[in-house]
Design an enzyme around this catalytic site. Structure first.
Site, PDB file in Angstrom:
ATOM      1  N   CYS A  87      10.393  -4.048   1.758  1.00  0.00           N
ATOM      2  CA  CYS A  87      10.801  -5.453   1.788  1.00  0.00           C
ATOM      3  C   CYS A  87       9.702  -6.352   1.229  1.00  0.00           C
ATOM      4  O   CYS A  87       8.641  -5.886   0.836  1.00  0.00           O
ATOM      5  CB  CYS A  87      11.092  -5.877   3.234  1.00  0.00           C
ATOM      6  SG  CYS A  87      12.489  -5.008   3.987  1.00  0.00           S
ATOM      7  N   HIS A 142      11.292 -10.994   5.111  1.00  0.00           N
ATOM      8  CA  HIS A 142      11.106 -11.206   6.546  1.00  0.00           C
ATOM      9  C   HIS A 142       9.666 -11.626   6.828  1.00  0.00           C
ATOM     10  O   HIS A 142       8.872 -11.835   5.907  1.00  0.00           O
ATOM     11  CB  HIS A 142      11.512  -9.969   7.348  1.00  0.00           C
ATOM     12  CG  HIS A 142      10.752  -8.716   7.006  1.00  0.00           C
ATOM     13  ND1 HIS A 142       9.445  -8.496   7.388  1.00  0.00           N
ATOM     14  CD2 HIS A 142      11.136  -7.600   6.332  1.00  0.00           C
ATOM     15  CE1 HIS A 142       9.045  -7.312   6.964  1.00  0.00           C
ATOM     16  NE2 HIS A 142      10.056  -6.743   6.299  1.00  0.00           N
TER      17      HIS A 142
END
Length: 157
Positions: A132, A120
């Site tokens: 992430c 992201h």
């Protein structure tokens, strides 16, 4: 991170990286491994659809992702409100303006082995993530423009 032959800066988990089979829900580590590129979610109210050959759809205000290991929807998209612990995908901070859903712990999900591992947009000056991989939004778009079904994200030590 190497992106189409060019090195780009990336943010990883606040706890660094860990082997894929050692990942634990909430540990803040980014799991190493090779992950299929599944699909794209994006904020249509903030941008045009990203150019990509991967399946893509806008994020809706009621989109969430279950992160409760004891729930049957663990590491799966859910509709909000949802009774178990979950992430809200329609965020105000811009992190999830573009999400690349990768195939970490999803076939089938193993409870507790980590959920919502996405690629992201970065926060600030590449602040650490919860596990992430985060890139500058322009680099996310560049990656997506070159991505196709069958491609993988490789996270190495």
């Amino acid at each position: 991170m190497d992106l189409a032959g060019k090195r780009v800066r990336a943010a990883l988990g606040r706890s660094g990286i860990c082997p894929q089979n050692s990942k634990q829900e909430g540990d803040g580590a980014t799991p190493t491994g090779r992950y299929a590129l599944r699909r794209i979610l994006y904020r249509a109210d903030r941008m045009t659809p990203p150019l990509t050959a991967l399946p893509a759809r806008p994020i809706r205000a009621d989109d969430g992702w279950c992160d409760a290991p004891d729930d049957p929807a663990y590491n799966r998209p859910v509709r909000l409100p949802y009774p178990a612990s979950h992430e809200t995908l329609f965020r105000e901070d811009g992190l999830y303006d573009i999400i690349l859903v990768v195939g970490h712990n999803d076939d089938p999900p193993v409870p507790g082995l980590g959920s919502a591992i996405f690629l992201h947009c970065k926060r600030g000056d590449y602040e650490p993530t919860e596990g992430c991989v985060a890139l500058d939004p322009d680099d996310v778009r560049r990656l997506l423009s070159n991505a196709k079904p069958g491609d993988h994200l490789v996270i190495e030590p």
